[in-house]
Write a protein that holds these residues in place. Structure first.
Motif, short mmCIF file in Angstrom:
data_model
loop_
_atom_site.label_atom_id
_atom_site.label_comp_id
_atom_site.label_asym_id
_atom_site.label_seq_id
_atom_site.Cartn_x
_atom_site.Cartn_y
_atom_site.Cartn_z
N UNK A 62 88.03 39.61 64.55
CA UNK A 62 86.70 39.66 63.94
C UNK A 62 86.78 40.20 62.51
N UNK A 63 87.60 41.21 62.31
CA UNK A 63 87.76 41.79 60.97
C UNK A 63 88.30 40.75 60.00
N UNK A 64 89.29 39.98 60.44
CA UNK A 64 89.87 38.96 59.57
C UNK A 64 88.89 37.81 59.36
N UNK A 65 88.19 37.41 60.43
CA UNK A 65 87.19 36.34 60.29
C UNK A 65 86.09 36.75 59.32
N UNK A 66 85.68 38.02 59.36
CA UNK A 66 84.70 38.52 58.39
C UNK A 66 85.24 38.39 56.96
N UNK A 67 86.51 38.76 56.78
CA UNK A 67 87.11 38.69 55.45
C UNK A 67 87.18 37.25 54.95
N UNK A 68 87.59 36.32 55.82
CA UNK A 68 87.67 34.91 55.43
C UNK A 68 86.29 34.36 55.12
N UNK A 69 85.30 34.79 55.90
CA UNK A 69 83.93 34.33 55.64
C UNK A 69 83.44 34.82 54.28
N UNK A 70 83.78 36.03 53.92
CA UNK A 70 83.42 36.54 52.59
C UNK A 70 84.08 35.71 51.49
N UNK A 71 85.28 35.28 51.74
CA UNK A 71 86.04 34.56 50.72
C UNK A 71 85.58 33.11 50.58
N UNK A 72 85.32 32.44 51.72
CA UNK A 72 85.00 31.02 51.70
C UNK A 72 83.51 30.72 51.91
N UNK A 73 82.71 31.74 52.27
CA UNK A 73 81.27 31.55 52.50
C UNK A 73 81.03 30.46 53.55
N UNK A 74 81.64 30.63 54.70
CA UNK A 74 81.55 29.62 55.75
C UNK A 74 80.22 29.64 56.49
N UNK A 75 79.63 30.81 56.67
CA UNK A 75 78.39 30.90 57.42
C UNK A 75 77.49 31.95 56.82
N UNK A 76 76.21 31.79 57.11
CA UNK A 76 75.20 32.76 56.71
C UNK A 76 74.98 33.69 57.89
N UNK A 77 74.85 34.97 57.62
CA UNK A 77 74.67 35.94 58.70
C UNK A 77 73.51 35.51 59.60
N UNK A 78 73.80 35.39 60.89
CA UNK A 78 72.77 34.96 61.83
C UNK A 78 71.77 36.08 62.06
N UNK A 79 70.54 35.67 62.33
CA UNK A 79 69.51 36.65 62.63
C UNK A 79 69.73 37.24 64.02
N UNK A 80 69.55 38.55 64.19
CA UNK A 80 69.74 39.14 65.51
C UNK A 80 68.73 38.60 66.52
N UNK A 81 69.16 38.49 67.76
CA UNK A 81 68.26 38.03 68.81
C UNK A 81 67.20 39.09 69.10
N UNK A 82 66.00 38.67 69.55
CA UNK A 82 64.94 39.64 69.80
C UNK A 82 65.34 40.72 70.79
#
Length: 263
Positions: free
Chosen positions: A207-227
């Motif tokens: 998860x830590x590495x996936x977060x880093x890659x997402x920051x670098x490549x902008x793969x996804x937008x932070x999802x909204x938390x479920x109710x």
């Protein structure tokens, strides 16, 4: 020889490649699993090579549960602002004596497909850390071209030259060094994201590495938390903090969670 089936016509030379290096703790492969599972990426082909051990299994992801998973598969990830990212998942290691040949075949295919950049994810043995590296986010990088400035803005540490030289010599026939050498030989622009990790439950590292890659490549937008504060996951699959969704293939990796009554 590396062959892709079916053949894919890359429309321009701006696309980016994302792939794991099969290394200690398998953090790269796990991070790729998270990205494919969370974004429901479609599989657009598989790559065939005699260099990897054969591998076939049941569908690894909820959205591809009826599809057989193979040793080397290619997924496509559209990006809202920027060129598409083609994600390569490697499920099997190279056969004995074939690491360098596999790296050369992969670099040749990347060069012929004219990727603008390749992002390589790999992990390093946590025992190799120096004292000052014990604390912090444990993300290091090695890069070519102008990517170093972006990595530094993200707070990543450049892998020390002395450690890199020592590892490159001691582990010259192991990834990620075989891949980096092949990329350099073909003048491929690359960024290698390296995470220190120890063998065990490496889901947090992934998860830590996936977060880093997402920051670098902008793969996804932070999802909204479920109710209800929960995050959707398949029955029996570990629940992860948003935005990540554990793939179906993780269901039996670490066994059932321990009962809190034990503590």
């Amino acid at each position: 020889m590396l062959v892709i089936d079916p053949q894919i016509a890359f429309v321009n030379d701006s696309h980016v490649g994302l792939q794991p290096g099969v290394t200690s703790a398998n953090v790269g492969q796990l991070a790729i699993d998270l990205i494919i599972s969370t974004l429901h990426l479609p599989c657009v082909g598989q790559l065939e090579t005699s260099c990897l051990l054969p591998c076939a299994g049941i569908g690894a992801f909820d959205h591809l549960s009826q599809r057989v998973s193979l040793s080397l598969e290619l997924f496509e990830c559209p990006v809202a602002q920027g060129p598409p990212v083609f994600v390569l998942q490697q499920r099997a290691p190279a056969a004995r004596g074939c690491q360098r040949k596999y790296a050369e075949e992969l670099a040749r295919w990347i060069s012929e497909a004219v990727f603008a950049e390749v992002v390589l994810i790999a992990s390093l043995d946590a025992n190799l850390r120096q004292d000052r590296q014990i604390a912090g986010q444990q993300i290091n990088y090695v890069s070519s071209g102008s990517a170093a400035a972006v990595c530094q803005e993200l707070g990543w540490e450049q892998l020390e030259g002395g450690l890199m030289a020592a590892l490159g010599q001691q582990q010259s026939l192991l990834p990620p060094w075989t891949l980096i050498e092949a990329f350099q030989h073909r003048s491929i622009t690359y960024t290698c994201v390296l995470a220190f990790a120890a063998e065990g439950n490496n889901a947090p590292d992934a998860m830590r590495v996936a977060d880093a890659v997402n920051q670098y490549l902008h793969l996804l937008i932070q999802q909204q938390p479920q109710p209800n504060g929960k995050h959707h996951a398949s029955k029996g699959v570990m629940s992860l903090p948003p935005p990540w969704l554990a793939p179906l293939s993780w269901k039996y990796v670490y066994g059932p969670a321990s009962s809190r009554g034990f503590y």
